[in-house]
Structures are given as structure tokens and as C-alpha cells.
Design a protein around this motif. Sequence first.
Motif, PDB file in Angstrom:
ATOM      1  N   ARG A   1      -4.942  23.735 -17.657  1.00 57.85           N
ATOM      2  CA  ARG A   1      -6.176  23.112 -17.162  1.00 57.85           C
ATOM      3  C   ARG A   1      -6.084  21.594 -17.175  1.00 57.85           C
ATOM      4  O   ARG A   1      -6.373  20.929 -16.172  1.00 57.85           O
ATOM      5  CB  ARG A   1      -7.355  23.563 -18.032  1.00 57.85           C
ATOM      6  CG  ARG A   1      -8.699  22.974 -17.579  1.00 57.85           C
ATOM      7  CD  ARG A   1      -9.784  23.305 -18.576  1.00 57.85           C
ATOM      8  NE  ARG A   1      -9.586  22.598 -19.833  1.00 57.85           N
ATOM      9  CZ  ARG A   1      -9.973  23.042 -21.027  1.00 57.85           C
ATOM     10  NH1 ARG A   1     -10.551  24.241 -21.127  1.00 57.85           N
ATOM     11  NH2 ARG A   1      -9.773  22.318 -22.106  1.00 57.85           N
ATOM     12  N   ASP A   2      -5.674  21.015 -18.297  1.00 56.80           N
ATOM     13  CA  ASP A   2      -5.615  19.554 -18.383  1.00 56.80           C
ATOM     14  C   ASP A   2      -4.549  18.970 -17.458  1.00 56.80           C
ATOM     15  O   ASP A   2      -4.713  17.866 -16.919  1.00 56.80           O
ATOM     16  CB  ASP A   2      -5.352  19.128 -19.821  1.00 56.80           C
ATOM     17  CG  ASP A   2      -6.573  19.325 -20.724  1.00 56.80           C
ATOM     18  OD1 ASP A   2      -7.647  19.655 -20.191  1.00 56.80           O
ATOM     19  OD2 ASP A   2      -6.437  19.164 -21.944  1.00 56.80           O
ATOM     20  N   THR A   3      -3.472  19.715 -17.261  1.00 54.77           N
ATOM     21  CA  THR A   3      -2.424  19.224 -16.361  1.00 54.77           C
ATOM     22  C   THR A   3      -2.873  19.304 -14.914  1.00 54.77           C
ATOM     23  O   THR A   3      -2.560  18.410 -14.104  1.00 54.77           O
ATOM     24  CB  THR A   3      -1.121  20.008 -16.587  1.00 54.77           C
ATOM     25  OG1 THR A   3      -0.819  20.038 -17.986  1.00 54.77           O
ATOM     26  CG2 THR A   3       0.040  19.359 -15.858  1.00 54.77           C
ATOM     27  N   TRP A   4      -3.623  20.347 -14.561  1.00 59.16           N
ATOM     28  CA  TRP A   4      -4.191  20.415 -13.210  1.00 59.16           C
ATOM     29  C   TRP A   4      -5.166  19.253 -12.982  1.00 59.16           C
ATOM     30  O   TRP A   4      -5.192  18.656 -11.901  1.00 59.16           O
ATOM     31  CB  TRP A   4      -4.903  21.740 -12.989  1.00 59.16           C
ATOM     32  CG  TRP A   4      -4.013  22.896 -12.643  1.00 59.16           C
ATOM     33  CD1 TRP A   4      -3.865  24.068 -13.320  1.00 59.16           C
ATOM     34  CD2 TRP A   4      -3.141  22.998 -11.499  1.00 59.16           C
ATOM     35  NE1 TRP A   4      -2.962  24.893 -12.700  1.00 59.16           N
ATOM     36  CE2 TRP A   4      -2.502  24.268 -11.576  1.00 59.16           C
ATOM     37  CE3 TRP A   4      -2.830  22.155 -10.435  1.00 59.16           C
ATOM     38  CZ2 TRP A   4      -1.581  24.702 -10.620  1.00 59.16           C
ATOM     39  CZ3 TRP A   4      -1.917  22.580  -9.486  1.00 59.16           C
ATOM     40  CH2 TRP A   4      -1.303  23.828  -9.580  1.00 59.16           C
TER      41      TRP A   4
ATOM     42  N   THR B   1      -6.122  13.998 -10.221  1.00 59.40           N
ATOM     43  CA  THR B   1      -6.350  12.548 -10.286  1.00 59.40           C
ATOM     44  C   THR B   1      -5.256  11.782  -9.565  1.00 59.40           C
ATOM     45  O   THR B   1      -5.520  10.869  -8.770  1.00 59.40           O
ATOM     46  CB  THR B   1      -6.413  12.078 -11.749  1.00 59.40           C
ATOM     47  OG1 THR B   1      -7.535  12.688 -12.400  1.00 59.40           O
ATOM     48  CG2 THR B   1      -6.548  10.568 -11.842  1.00 59.40           C
ATOM     49  N   TYR B   2      -4.011  12.166  -9.775  1.00 60.75           N
ATOM     50  CA  TYR B   2      -2.887  11.446  -9.168  1.00 60.75           C
ATOM     51  C   TYR B   2      -2.845  11.663  -7.653  1.00 60.75           C
ATOM     52  O   TYR B   2      -2.528  10.725  -6.896  1.00 60.75           O
ATOM     53  CB  TYR B   2      -1.570  11.876  -9.806  1.00 60.75           C
ATOM     54  CG  TYR B   2      -1.528  11.744 -11.317  1.00 60.75           C
ATOM     55  CD1 TYR B   2      -2.290  10.767 -11.970  1.00 60.75           C
ATOM     56  CD2 TYR B   2      -0.748  12.601 -12.093  1.00 60.75           C
ATOM     57  CE1 TYR B   2      -2.264  10.655 -13.359  1.00 60.75           C
ATOM     58  CE2 TYR B   2      -0.709  12.487 -13.483  1.00 60.75           C
ATOM     59  CZ  TYR B   2      -1.473  11.516 -14.107  1.00 60.75           C
ATOM     60  OH  TYR B   2      -1.440  11.410 -15.480  1.00 60.75           O
TER      61      TYR B   2
ATOM     62  N   LEU C   1       4.288  11.149  -8.797  1.00 59.63           N
ATOM     63  CA  LEU C   1       3.763  11.566 -10.099  1.00 59.63           C
ATOM     64  C   LEU C   1       2.895  12.811  -9.963  1.00 59.63           C
ATOM     65  O   LEU C   1       2.954  13.720 -10.804  1.00 59.63           O
ATOM     66  CB  LEU C   1       2.957  10.419 -10.718  1.00 59.63           C
ATOM     67  CG  LEU C   1       2.244  10.729 -12.035  1.00 59.63           C
ATOM     68  CD1 LEU C   1       3.241  11.169 -13.112  1.00 59.63           C
ATOM     69  CD2 LEU C   1       1.430   9.515 -12.497  1.00 59.63           C
ATOM     70  N   ALA C   2       2.099  12.880  -8.897  1.00 63.93           N
ATOM     71  CA  ALA C   2       1.228  14.033  -8.684  1.00 63.93           C
ATOM     72  C   ALA C   2       2.041  15.313  -8.504  1.00 63.93           C
ATOM     73  O   ALA C   2       1.717  16.367  -9.081  1.00 63.93           O
ATOM     74  CB  ALA C   2       0.339  13.793  -7.462  1.00 63.93           C
ATOM     75  N   LYS C   3       3.093  15.240  -7.700  1.00 65.16           N
ATOM     76  CA  LYS C   3       3.916  16.438  -7.470  1.00 65.16           C
ATOM     77  C   LYS C   3       4.611  16.884  -8.756  1.00 65.16           C
ATOM     78  O   LYS C   3       4.700  18.090  -9.042  1.00 65.16           O
ATOM     79  CB  LYS C   3       4.927  16.157  -6.356  1.00 65.16           C
ATOM     80  CG  LYS C   3       4.287  16.052  -4.978  1.00 65.16           C
ATOM     81  CD  LYS C   3       5.311  15.925  -3.868  1.00 65.16           C
ATOM     82  CE  LYS C   3       5.944  14.563  -3.827  1.00 65.16           C
ATOM     83  NZ  LYS C   3       6.801  14.385  -2.619  1.00 65.16           N
TER      84      LYS C   3
ATOM     85  N   PHE D   1       0.824  -1.207   0.000  1.00 63.94           N
ATOM     86  CA  PHE D   1       0.000   0.000   0.000  1.00 63.94           C
ATOM     87  C   PHE D   1       0.861   1.261   0.000  1.00 63.94           C
ATOM     88  O   PHE D   1       0.549   2.243  -0.673  1.00 63.94           O
ATOM     89  CB  PHE D   1      -0.923   0.011   1.216  1.00 63.94           C
ATOM     90  CG  PHE D   1      -2.057  -0.990   1.156  1.00 63.94           C
ATOM     91  CD1 PHE D   1      -2.116  -1.958   0.160  1.00 63.94           C
ATOM     92  CD2 PHE D   1      -3.064  -0.964   2.115  1.00 63.94           C
ATOM     93  CE1 PHE D   1      -3.164  -2.878   0.104  1.00 63.94           C
ATOM     94  CE2 PHE D   1      -4.113  -1.867   2.070  1.00 63.94           C
ATOM     95  CZ  PHE D   1      -4.164  -2.825   1.072  1.00 63.94           C
ATOM     96  N   ALA D   2       1.945   1.250   0.760  1.00 68.03           N
ATOM     97  CA  ALA D   2       2.828   2.416   0.834  1.00 68.03           C
ATOM     98  C   ALA D   2       3.476   2.684  -0.520  1.00 68.03           C
ATOM     99  O   ALA D   2       3.643   3.847  -0.926  1.00 68.03           O
ATOM    100  CB  ALA D   2       3.892   2.213   1.907  1.00 68.03           C
ATOM    101  N   SER D   3       3.840   1.626  -1.230  1.00 71.25           N
ATOM    102  CA  SER D   3       4.437   1.786  -2.557  1.00 71.25           C
ATOM    103  C   SER D   3       3.449   2.416  -3.524  1.00 71.25           C
ATOM    104  O   SER D   3       3.810   3.299  -4.320  1.00 71.25           O
ATOM    105  CB  SER D   3       4.897   0.420  -3.080  1.00 71.25           C
ATOM    106  OG  SER D   3       5.335   0.507  -4.416  1.00 71.25           O
ATOM    107  N   PHE D   4       2.201   1.988  -3.478  1.00 64.50           N
ATOM    108  CA  PHE D   4       1.169   2.559  -4.345  1.00 64.50           C
ATOM    109  C   PHE D   4       1.037   4.057  -4.090  1.00 64.50           C
ATOM    110  O   PHE D   4       1.050   4.873  -5.023  1.00 64.50           O
ATOM    111  CB  PHE D   4      -0.169   1.860  -4.093  1.00 64.50           C
ATOM    112  CG  PHE D   4      -1.252   2.196  -5.083  1.00 64.50           C
ATOM    113  CD1 PHE D   4      -1.510   1.351  -6.150  1.00 64.50           C
ATOM    114  CD2 PHE D   4      -2.009   3.350  -4.946  1.00 64.50           C
ATOM    115  CE1 PHE D   4      -2.515   1.649  -7.069  1.00 64.50           C
ATOM    116  CE2 PHE D   4      -3.015   3.660  -5.858  1.00 64.50           C
ATOM    117  CZ  PHE D   4      -3.262   2.806  -6.917  1.00 64.50           C
ATOM    118  N   SER D   5       0.927   4.423  -2.822  1.00 62.23           N
ATOM    119  CA  SER D   5       0.767   5.826  -2.464  1.00 62.23           C
ATOM    120  C   SER D   5       1.993   6.650  -2.845  1.00 62.23           C
ATOM    121  O   SER D   5       1.883   7.725  -3.433  1.00 62.23           O
ATOM    122  CB  SER D   5       0.503   5.954  -0.959  1.00 62.23           C
ATOM    123  OG  SER D   5       0.315   7.303  -0.594  1.00 62.23           O
ATOM    124  N   HIS D   6       3.174   6.141  -2.531  1.00 58.58           N
ATOM    125  CA  HIS D   6       4.413   6.876  -2.783  1.00 58.58           C
ATOM    126  C   HIS D   6       4.592   7.176  -4.267  1.00 58.58           C
ATOM    127  O   HIS D   6       4.952   8.301  -4.650  1.00 58.58           O
ATOM    128  CB  HIS D   6       5.604   6.064  -2.269  1.00 58.58           C
ATOM    129  CG  HIS D   6       6.943   6.630  -2.672  1.00 58.58           C
ATOM    130  ND1 HIS D   6       7.516   7.722  -2.045  1.00 58.58           N
ATOM    131  CD2 HIS D   6       7.806   6.262  -3.661  1.00 58.58           C
ATOM    132  CE1 HIS D   6       8.666   8.002  -2.625  1.00 58.58           C
ATOM    133  NE2 HIS D   6       8.872   7.131  -3.609  1.00 58.58           N
TER     134      HIS D   6
END
Length: 430
Positions: free
Chosen positions: A103-106, A111-112, A82-84, A72-77
Motif C-alpha cells: 500500500r505505501d509503495t503504491w 506521487t512520483y 523513479l515511479a517505474k 522540464f524534460a529532465s524533471f519529468s524523465h
Amino acid sequence: MKMLRRTIPALLWIALTSPSHAQNETQPPTLPLSADDTFSFDLLSSLGTALYSGADIAPILGVAQTIEPGNFASFSHNYYALAKKTKAAAIEAECQSDAINARDTWFAAATYFRKADSYLHGDWNNPLIETLWNEQLYAFDKAIASLPVPGRRVQLPSNDNFTVEAIWYAASSDPIGGQRGTLIIGNGYEGSQEDLYHTIVMPALARGWNCITYEGPGQPTVLRRQNLGFIPEWERVVTPVVDYVLQDPSVDPSRIVLFGYSFGGFLAARAAAFEPRISAVLLDGGIFDTFDSFSSNLPPIALSMFNAGNKTAFDNLLDSVSNDPDVPTTLRWGIQQGLWSFKTHSAYDFLQMTKTYTLRNISHLISAPVWTADAEFEGFFVNQSMKVKEALGDQATYHLFSGPAGYHCQVGALQELNRVIFTWLKQTIG
């Protein structure tokens, strides 16, 4: 010795739910994105939103390579990283005055950030739960503010001392464009209203429908901001939303459609039984009895404990299961998310609560036509949609999605989902 005593129930559970005790596994309808079936499903769900501006394809395939199955930690990390990175790209696009790219990048960043939160709810005190949610809210609000007709967050007071969180999307800014059909769209067990923009809102707007997404108790923002778990009387959530949309002159009162996604397939049906202003109901998928669905996943030893009222033993067993990395992800996540969203630390109490989430004795109160979806590879609410169809008879239209579109809620096949939905709506209410 204590560790051994905690582990034995989990090992017993694994033995009782292993392939030798379960139905034979079938060939998956799509290429797996992870050796962990549940992670693969979640990766596909975010990949599928690329169709409607929710993500980019290659970055998710890259994440799929780096996430450790069952961790689970790997999924979140990995999703957080990617989100940052994507947030930084959105800020750069803004600095370059590229409004559409920004807009599309936000949207993708939002999502991430949401995906990075998916498997954190086993520890209610994890500070990332708030950090990630605030990040996704900020990113999503930046995106909807840049839509041709900006989305607008609204807070709708209920008569029951909570506030419904909603987002209004108008199909047009033309004040004399005539009245339009309006979709009221709710998510389910863990999904957010922001997810729904990339599921049905964007294709609905393109077809000229107004949309409003909403969240009630137990759902992400209301749970975090108002500390409220799920309630079964979902009409207390939907009625304020209906009141709100009927104040808008662009809304056609004869074309108000209630859509429930995933566990929202029960919530929307329940609300429709007590909200006569609904013109049609969409259930993806339909859920007749939540307890029957959840309890059917319990092995005999656990079900026997529960039926005997042995709360302590049952809670100890499910606690050991939910924290054992050798237990399948779907089961661990299902327990942790259930406790989180129903606001209880007791699995026994959680399962007892689900008994009130049923259409028994109220399905006959639904007066609107109903469309209820099922999926060939449904992994959460098996056979429930057919039970809704059987209860409603000719009033309901049953649709089975199969093949690559046959996952729960048609993840990865949203174009097919929307084709079917809007064809039915056109035939049913115009």
C-alpha cells in the motif's frame, strides 16, 4: 533572423524581471534541493508527503541530484524513472503478500507518476500526459483499496453537464459510531485530489473526520476525461458534493467544512458564498482577486500590451517567454499550466478569463467562519490572503506561516499546517 525576433522579447522580459528590477532576494528558509527555485519547491513538496505515506525520503533526494535545473524534460524523465522503479517494488510487495508495504509503495509510486507529469503541459499532444495519469490513477487506487477503511471513488453529476470526480474516505466503518465532522477538500491550479490524501486527509482521518476530495472542470481528471477547463462559478462543483455527503448517516450536518488548497483558496471561498450548508471554510491560502495576482507579475511592457487590447503582440510575447529555457521556471510553467487548465491557446484570453475569478462584490455573501492562511515566502498569490481577511473582517481568522513553514501551502511543513487547522476547527465548530 526569425529566431532573433522571437528571442528579443524573451530577453527583454528577463531584463525587466531580473533581480535589479525586482525586490531583493532573501535567504531561503530551508536547504535548497535544486539550483532552480521552482524545482526545489516541487522536490520539497513531494519530500514533505513522506510524513503521510506519500513518498520516501532518500529516493527524492536522489532525484534532486540528477534533475538538470530549468530542464522540464529532465524533471519529468527522472521522476518517471523513479515511479517505474517504485511501481515494480509495489508489485513485488504484493507478490510477497505484504499488504502494508504494498500500500505505501503504491502511494509513493502514484506521487512520483504525478510529479513526472508536472512540466509536460506546454505540449497538449504529448502522449506522456495520458500515460502518466493513467499510471498514477492505477497506483493510487491500488493503495486506497488497501486502507483499513478503503477509499471509494464516486462520480457526482452536476446540473451543468459535467461530472465531479471525488474520493470518499470514511473515518470509521462502524455504522453506529455516531455522526462526525466532514471535510470537503479541493485542490487548485494544477494539483490533484490524490495529492490531498497526503496533505490533509490522512491526518484528518486520524482525528476522526470523514473526508471527501473532489475535482471539477480545469482540474486534472475532469480536464483529461471531460475536456473541460476552469469555470469561475465553483458552487456548481461544490453543491453536488455537499448533496452527496449529506446522504451519509455518519455526517454531522452542523460540521461540514470546505477546504481550498492553493488556487482552491479562491474556489472554496467562491463556492462558500453560494452554499449556505457549509459550516466553516479553510483557505490555504486565501485569494481575493486572481487577475490582480497574476497581472502583478507582468513587466510594464507586457501589461501595457494587455491593457491596450493588443492580443497578437501579447500572445507572441508570452509564447516566446514560455518556450525560452533561459526564462525562470516559475514563469514558463505558470503560462503553460494556465493555458492548459483554462483550455485556451491564447495567453491574452487566459488572463482575461482570470478577471472573473474574484471575490469582489460577493465576499459579503459568505456566512460561515473563515480561516485564511498566508506564507512568509508566498511565491504565487502574494498579499492575497490579507485582502480576504480585510474583506471579511472579524468573520475571518488570518494566520501567517513563517520560517521553514513559510512556503506556499506549507510544503515540507504539513505537520504544522494540520496542527494549526485542527486547533482552529476545534475552537470554532467543535
